[in-house]
Every structure is written in C-alpha cells, then in structure tokens.
Design a protein around this motif. Structure first.
Motif, PDB file in Angstrom:
ATOM      1  N   GLU A  37       0.862  -1.196   0.000  1.00  0.00           N
ATOM      2  CA  GLU A  37       0.000   0.000   0.000  1.00  0.00           C
ATOM      3  C   GLU A  37       0.892   1.238   0.000  1.00  0.00           C
ATOM      4  N   PRO A  38       0.513   2.264  -0.783  1.00  0.00           N
ATOM      5  CA  PRO A  38       1.347   3.482  -0.761  1.00  0.00           C
ATOM      6  C   PRO A  38       1.151   4.255   0.556  1.00  0.00           C
ATOM      7  N   VAL A  51       1.227   7.900   2.218  1.00  0.00           N
ATOM      8  CA  VAL A  51       1.134   9.297   1.821  1.00  0.00           C
ATOM      9  C   VAL A  51       1.429  10.165   3.054  1.00  0.00           C
ATOM     10  N   HIS A  88       1.380  13.903   4.546  1.00  0.00           N
ATOM     11  CA  HIS A  88       0.759  15.210   4.322  1.00  0.00           C
ATOM     12  C   HIS A  88       1.561  16.280   5.048  1.00  0.00           C
TER      13      HIS A  88
END
Length: 144
Positions: A14-15, A17, A19
């Motif tokens: 799964e990537p 991410v 923020h």
C-alpha cells in the motif's frame, strides 16, 4: 542460526502518503508569505476590518433614532411658572432658605432649587410636602 517464525511472510504494498501540515493563520498573515503568494500567482484574500483605524464609537443608526423619537415624548413636563413663583413667595414669607425647606420636607436642597428654577419634573409627593410645610396650594396650578 536464528530461528524463523513459522507463519508466512507478506509485504504491505500500500502506498504511504505523507501530508504537510497546514500553515498556521499567523504564518499566512506574515508579509513575506503574502508577497511570496502574490509572486507565485496564488489567490490572496484581503478583508478590510470594520471601522479599522477609527477610534470612535458609532452612534445609533437613523432607524434607532426614529424609533426613539416616535415612542418618547419630545419634551418632558416642567414645573409651571405660577407654581415656581408660589413656592418662592411662600418660602420667603416664612423667612426660610432653600436648604431649610429641603430639610423640612426630607429632600435634598438641589430638589428645592430645581423646583424654584423650573428645571424639575413635577412630582405630586414632593409638591404635597411643600404644600404642607409652606401652607400654600401648589398642585392645582400644574394642570395649566
């Protein structure tokens, strides 16, 4: 040799991410940040504060003044001239000062002074006390 677990080995594809945190409001108001946003073509919102730079309080609006004028009488009733003169004449005949009369009717000397100058609003209780002390009829003359 190290021992391995008996379970199957799996990988998580799964990537992930990451923020960036939002800039704080204080940083957005910084002149450097504003200039940088203007140079890059980003949208900059400017809002003028209400009554900014003035040190005066706004008075009541026109509508409030009209409402107030419409509900309250324009001029309050004052002591009539005949009553003022009768109070002064009776007080001087009894050789009393304004302070002495005020003391006898349990009022402040300022009250007697206002009645004799015509600045007071007629109060039936005060006039009754003055009638009793001075021996003069005052209340019948206010109705004129």
């Amino acid at each position: 040799m190290p021992t391995r677990s008996t379970g199957t080995i799996t990988q998580d594809w799964e990537p992930v991410v990451l923020h960036k945190s939002r800039p704080k409001a204080q940083d957005l108001r910084n002149p450097k940040a504003v200039n940088q946003a203007l140079r890059s073509g980003a949208e900059v919102q400017t809002v003028k504060k209400f009554d900014a730079g003035s040190n005066r309080k706004p008075g009541p609006g026109i509508n409030a003044r009209k409402l107030e004028e419409g509900t309250e009488p324009a001029a309050l009733e004052r002591v009539a001239v005949e009553v003022r003169q009768a109070i002064q004449k009776a007080r001087l005949e009894k050789k009393m000062s304004q302070a002495e009369l005020a003391k006898q009717i349990n009022e402040r000397p300022q009250v007697v002074q206002e009645y004799e100058n015509g600045k007071a609003q007629p109060n039936q209780a005060v006039l009754a006390k003055m009638e009793r002390v001075l021996g003069v009829k005052l209340r019948g003359k206010i109705g004129k």
